[in-house]
Design a protein around this motif. Sequence first.
Motif, PDB file in Angstrom:
ATOM      1  N   VAL A  93       0.863  -1.179   0.000  1.00 30.73           N
ATOM      2  CA  VAL A  93       0.000   0.000   0.000  1.00 30.73           C
ATOM      3  C   VAL A  93       0.901   1.230   0.000  1.00 30.73           C
ATOM      4  CG1 VAL A  93      -1.806   1.290   1.190  1.00 30.73           C
ATOM      5  CG2 VAL A  93      -1.778  -1.216   1.295  1.00 30.73           C
ATOM      6  N   ALA A  94       0.758   2.058  -1.026  1.00 34.14           N
ATOM      7  CA  ALA A  94       1.614   3.238  -1.184  1.00 34.14           C
ATOM      8  C   ALA A  94       0.797   4.510  -1.007  1.00 34.14           C
ATOM      9  CB  ALA A  94       2.277   3.231  -2.562  1.00 34.14           C
ATOM     10  N   SER A  95       1.327   5.445  -0.231  1.00 35.95           N
ATOM     11  CA  SER A  95       0.694   6.754  -0.075  1.00 35.95           C
ATOM     12  C   SER A  95       1.651   7.651   0.696  1.00 35.95           C
ATOM     13  CB  SER A  95      -0.648   6.633   0.654  1.00 35.95           C
ATOM     14  OG  SER A  95      -1.390   7.841   0.529  1.00 35.95           O
ATOM     15  N   HIS A  96       1.227   8.893   0.891  1.00 31.86           N
ATOM     16  CA  HIS A  96       1.988   9.800   1.740  1.00 31.86           C
ATOM     17  C   HIS A  96       2.033   9.239   3.162  1.00 31.86           C
ATOM     18  CE1 HIS A  96       2.986  13.426   4.043  1.00 31.86           C
ATOM     19  NE2 HIS A  96       3.517  13.878   2.921  1.00 31.86           N
ATOM     20  N   ALA A  97       3.115   9.491   3.867  1.00 26.69           N
ATOM     21  CA  ALA A  97       3.290   8.938   5.211  1.00 26.69           C
ATOM     22  C   ALA A  97       2.139   9.308   6.139  1.00 26.69           C
ATOM     23  CB  ALA A  97       4.615   9.409   5.798  1.00 26.69           C
ATOM     24  N   GLN A  98       1.642  10.546   6.019  1.00 27.21           N
ATOM     25  CA  GLN A  98       0.540  10.944   6.898  1.00 27.21           C
ATOM     26  C   GLN A  98      -0.746  10.208   6.545  1.00 27.21           C
ATOM     27  OE1 GLN A  98      -0.392  14.758   8.239  1.00 27.21           O
ATOM     28  NE2 GLN A  98       1.502  14.884   9.372  1.00 27.21           N
ATOM     29  N   ALA A  99      -0.994   9.973   5.271  1.00 29.11           N
ATOM     30  CA  ALA A  99      -2.189   9.228   4.873  1.00 29.11           C
ATOM     31  C   ALA A  99      -2.118   7.789   5.388  1.00 29.11           C
ATOM     32  CB  ALA A  99      -2.344   9.246   3.358  1.00 29.11           C
ATOM     33  N   ARG A 116       3.746  -1.331   3.794  1.00 31.41           N
ATOM     34  CA  ARG A 116       3.434   0.098   3.643  1.00 31.41           C
ATOM     35  C   ARG A 116       4.611   0.790   2.980  1.00 31.41           C
ATOM     36  NH1 ARG A 116       0.101  -3.099   6.718  1.00 31.41           N
ATOM     37  NH2 ARG A 116      -1.059  -1.941   8.307  1.00 31.41           N
ATOM     38  N   GLU A 117       4.331   1.570   1.959  1.00 34.25           N
ATOM     39  CA  GLU A 117       5.380   2.311   1.258  1.00 34.25           C
ATOM     40  C   GLU A 117       5.050   3.798   1.260  1.00 34.25           C
ATOM     41  OE1 GLU A 117       7.366   2.788  -3.196  1.00 34.25           O
ATOM     42  OE2 GLU A 117       6.179   1.002  -2.725  1.00 34.25           O
ATOM     43  N   ALA A 118       5.856   4.592   1.936  1.00 32.61           N
ATOM     44  CA  ALA A 118       5.651   6.042   1.993  1.00 32.61           C
ATOM     45  C   ALA A 118       6.236   6.688   0.740  1.00 32.61           C
ATOM     46  CB  ALA A 118       6.296   6.620   3.235  1.00 32.61           C
ATOM     47  N   VAL A 119       5.419   7.498   0.061  1.00 32.59           N
ATOM     48  CA  VAL A 119       5.844   8.237  -1.125  1.00 32.59           C
ATOM     49  C   VAL A 119       5.587   9.722  -0.882  1.00 32.59           C
ATOM     50  CG1 VAL A 119       5.550   6.300  -2.718  1.00 32.59           C
ATOM     51  CG2 VAL A 119       3.603   7.784  -2.229  1.00 32.59           C
ATOM     52  N   GLU A 127      -0.288   6.999  -8.871  1.00 34.75           N
ATOM     53  CA  GLU A 127       0.510   6.725 -10.070  1.00 34.75           C
ATOM     54  C   GLU A 127       1.219   5.375  -9.955  1.00 34.75           C
ATOM     55  OE1 GLU A 127       1.683  11.238 -11.581  1.00 34.75           O
ATOM     56  OE2 GLU A 127       3.175   9.994 -10.576  1.00 34.75           O
ATOM     57  N   HIS A 128       1.740   5.097  -8.769  1.00 34.69           N
ATOM     58  CA  HIS A 128       2.431   3.837  -8.526  1.00 34.69           C
ATOM     59  C   HIS A 128       1.464   2.659  -8.712  1.00 34.69           C
ATOM     60  CE1 HIS A 128       5.432   1.174  -7.237  1.00 34.69           C
ATOM     61  NE2 HIS A 128       5.593   1.523  -5.972  1.00 34.69           N
ATOM     62  N   ALA A 129       0.241   2.812  -8.174  1.00 37.91           N
ATOM     63  CA  ALA A 129      -0.748   1.740  -8.282  1.00 37.91           C
ATOM     64  C   ALA A 129      -1.195   1.517  -9.720  1.00 37.91           C
ATOM     65  CB  ALA A 129      -1.947   2.052  -7.394  1.00 37.91           C
ATOM     66  N   ARG A 130      -1.287   2.578 -10.497  1.00 40.92           N
ATOM     67  CA  ARG A 130      -1.662   2.439 -11.911  1.00 40.92           C
ATOM     68  C   ARG A 130      -0.593   1.683 -12.707  1.00 40.92           C
ATOM     69  NH1 ARG A 130      -3.425   8.626 -12.198  1.00 40.92           N
ATOM     70  NH2 ARG A 130      -5.576   8.453 -11.439  1.00 40.92           N
ATOM     71  N   ALA A 131       0.657   1.856 -12.289  1.00 38.37           N
ATOM     72  CA  ALA A 131       1.757   1.242 -13.021  1.00 38.37           C
ATOM     73  C   ALA A 131       2.080  -0.172 -12.557  1.00 38.37           C
ATOM     74  CB  ALA A 131       3.006   2.109 -12.901  1.00 38.37           C
TER      75      ALA A 131
END
Length: 268
Positions: A93-99, A116-119, A127-131
């Motif tokens: 699961v990728a998102s901003h660290a706060q999210a 968990r992957e902070a971006v 964008e990461h999930a689409r790719a």
Amino acid sequence: MQAVTLGPAGTYSHRAASAVAEDVEFLESVTGIVEAVADGDYPRGVVPIENSIEGSVTGTLDALADNDVAVVRELVTPIRHALMAQSAEFDTVASHAQALAQCRSYLETEYPDAKREAVTSTARGVEHARADSSVAAIAHPDNAEELEVLAEDIQERTSNATRFFVVAPADERSRAGGKSSLVVYPGANYPGLLLSLLEPFAERAINLTRVESRPSGERLGDYVFHLDFEAGLYEERAEEALAEVESLAENGWVRRLGSYDTQHVLDG
């Protein structure tokens, strides 16, 4: 009016900035945004300052301490997080660290084994999930587009909201508004220092809505203080309180970020 905020397009910062300007451009860090406004590259910048669940955005606090800019408006926007992916089969699961932090309980309950992957932003996670079909994103549901929305409103509290500051060049600093912000570097450290900085406001019935300390970077135990209070700098009581604070910080400095009003940016 042109504004710069956290990109790419579709971030919560982008949603907030759209209330300020029709022409919105993007940078990858709050430090870069504040510096770009201080350098005169953009007339406005929109940066997150505080979330109702995760608290203050330390990168913004440090950027405001390091750059001479004005705060000319406060934006408050509700945060609605959705989980989205190409399918229900994913392992990250990728998102901003706060999210990610704001959805911690949901993720621990529903996807305890997912990495968990902070971006840099929620939109970057999309964008990461689409790719990559092995990645899910957390972002506003409007950003899903070709992704499948697996769950909505997964944030820990339905009252989740974020405050943003609209920053402008220092010469646009205003004394008019219902709230004001300061950055104070006392240049000293002694028992009762913080109490001495706060008492001038309490004695004049000025409500402090936020008090934060951040390391000054000069030496261990040396701090910069960020203060928000409910009064305009045009008010006599505010000027009197500030005069006392500036006297206490005679070996350091006080930056008046300015006075401003609050605008609520409704979802959707």
